[in-house]
Design a protein around this motif. Structure first.
Motif, PDB file in Angstrom:
ATOM      1  N   PRO A  18       0.805  -1.230   0.000  1.00 35.70           N
ATOM      2  CA  PRO A  18       0.000   0.000   0.000  1.00 35.70           C
ATOM      3  C   PRO A  18       0.838   1.281   0.000  1.00 35.70           C
ATOM      4  N   VAL A  19       0.157   2.382  -0.192  1.00 33.29           N
ATOM      5  CA  VAL A  19       0.799   3.699  -0.135  1.00 33.29           C
ATOM      6  C   VAL A  19       1.368   3.899   1.267  1.00 33.29           C
ATOM      7  N   GLY A  20       2.605   4.384   1.351  1.00 32.33           N
ATOM      8  CA  GLY A  20       3.265   4.559   2.639  1.00 32.33           C
ATOM      9  C   GLY A  20       2.657   5.673   3.475  1.00 32.33           C
ATOM     10  N   VAL A  21       2.511   5.395   4.776  1.00 33.02           N
ATOM     11  CA  VAL A  21       1.899   6.356   5.691  1.00 33.02           C
ATOM     12  C   VAL A  21       2.769   7.590   5.879  1.00 33.02           C
ATOM     13  N   LEU A  22       4.087   7.453   5.668  1.00 30.88           N
ATOM     14  CA  LEU A  22       5.003   8.573   5.894  1.00 30.88           C
ATOM     15  C   LEU A  22       4.616   9.805   5.090  1.00 30.88           C
ATOM     16  N   ILE A  23       4.029   9.604   3.918  1.00 29.85           N
ATOM     17  CA  ILE A  23       3.648  10.746   3.082  1.00 29.85           C
ATOM     18  C   ILE A  23       2.621  11.617   3.799  1.00 29.85           C
ATOM     19  N   THR A  24       1.713  10.985   4.541  1.00 29.94           N
ATOM     20  CA  THR A  24       0.661  11.762   5.215  1.00 29.94           C
ATOM     21  C   THR A  24       1.242  12.691   6.271  1.00 29.94           C
ATOM     22  N   ILE A  25       2.362  12.290   6.875  1.00 26.43           N
ATOM     23  CA  ILE A  25       2.972  13.135   7.904  1.00 26.43           C
ATOM     24  C   ILE A  25       3.424  14.457   7.297  1.00 26.43           C
ATOM     25  N   PHE A  26       4.105  14.395   6.156  1.00 30.70           N
ATOM     26  CA  PHE A  26       4.572  15.614   5.510  1.00 30.70           C
ATOM     27  C   PHE A  26       3.422  16.380   4.855  1.00 30.70           C
ATOM     28  N   ALA A  27       2.434  15.648   4.316  1.00 29.77           N
ATOM     29  CA  ALA A  27       1.273  16.323   3.729  1.00 29.77           C
ATOM     30  C   ALA A  27       0.534  17.132   4.779  1.00 29.77           C
ATOM     31  N   ALA A  28       0.436  16.582   6.004  1.00 24.23           N
ATOM     32  CA  ALA A  28      -0.221  17.311   7.093  1.00 24.23           C
ATOM     33  C   ALA A  28       0.612  18.509   7.519  1.00 24.23           C
TER      34      ALA A  28
END
Length: 305
Positions: free
Chosen positions: A261-271
């Protein structure tokens, strides 16, 4: 069909069960997801990488082709994802997150358990190198793509090197390269801590998916993300491996890793940078839910072809 169901029930569904446990129990236990992530990043993952990198059987030279592959894959998928947003005339803000969603798979929390169950512990060295490389590229190239130009991007990049994650990988590879065996007083604690990585990582992923705030589903763009993640990325990875002449067993691990799946780490920087956070969070949720079918399919494909 029988082989597909066998792989589904013995490899991918056990992983999803642990993710589901985190998702189901989080509203009741209300654990702090940030603390769970910090335990993973600062304690469990470093121990995991040191133990498995030093205890594997493959020579250190095997990691370099995987490293070169990771760079090629990441740098090819980023512009492809961005180009999709232009071809379908989507809003400009989706370009960076679409590219990152296609390129950055959850090769750490999700890919490592898949590799353990589907291929065995001897192949964790390849997955470890991919996980480290993807994290570094996401925390550098990804931050550059998502951060406004006015922000202190260089300051943000320092955070990735302030954790023991990358040093632990470097130490593990160095010990392997110089054939240095850790004393039992160090090796055994590393092994014990590393052994909880898989269940804790998957449980944390489920808790994090539950805690992720998501908005309305944009079906058109989200279907494109799923196509890029589950179809194009593994297929392109397969082609790159064949072009590079990588051995079949390594190719199998890499292709399946690309289908995670898409990595959760991206959401941290997107937020942090307020860049399409709701969209990429929904991409993580949808791709995690659908991953059993697609990951199982790719495991079946690499075994049969």
């Amino acid at each position: 069909m029988a082989l597909f169901l066998d792989i589904l029930t013995k490899v991918t569904l056990p992983i999803i069960v642990l993710v589901a446990m985190g998702w189901i129990l989080q509203p009741r236990l209300k654990l702090d997801v940030g603390t769970l992530n910090r335990i993973q990043v600062y304690v469990v993952m470093p121990a995991f990488f040191v133990h498995f990198l030093t205890s594997g059987k493959q020579p250190i030279s095997v990691v370099w082709p995987v490293f070169y592959f990771g760079l090629a894959q990441f740098l090819m998928l980023i512009p492809i994802g961005w180009l999709v947003t232009l071809l379908f005339r989507m809003r400009a803000g989706l370009g960076p997150v679409m590219g990152l969603a296609a390129a950055y798979a959850n090769v750490g929390f999700f890919g490592v358990p898949v590799t353990l169950l589907a291929f065995g512990g001897d192949y964790l060295i390849y997955q470890s190198v991919l996980a480290a490389l993807m994290a570094i590229l996401t925390c550098t190239v990804g931050v550059w793509m998502l951060a406004p130009t006015s922000d202190d991007v260089l300051g943000k990049l320092k955070t990735v090197f302030q954790t023991p994650l990358i040093p632990s990988i470097v130490i593990g590879l160095a010990l392997r390269g110089f054939e240095i065996e850790l004393p039992a007083l160090v090796a055994q604690p590393m092994q014990l801590l590393g052994s909880i990585f898989t269940p804790l990582a998957l449980y944390t992923l489920g808790a994090q998916v539950y805690s992720t705030k998501t908005g309305t589903i944009e079906w058109g763009p989200q279907l494109l993300v799923l196509f890029l993640k589950f179809i194009l990325a593994p297929a392109l990875s397969w082609w790159i491996c064949i072009t590079m002449g990588l051995p079949r067993d390594i190719t199998n691990v890499i292709v399946v890793a690309a289908a995670t799946p898409v990595g959760v780490l991206i959401t941290i920087f997107a937020a942090e940078y307020q860049t399409e956070y709701d969209f990429i969070s929904m991409s993580v949720v949808l791709s995690t839910i659908l991953s059993p079918v697609f990951v199982t399919g790719w495991i079946l494909a690499v075994r049969l072809i």
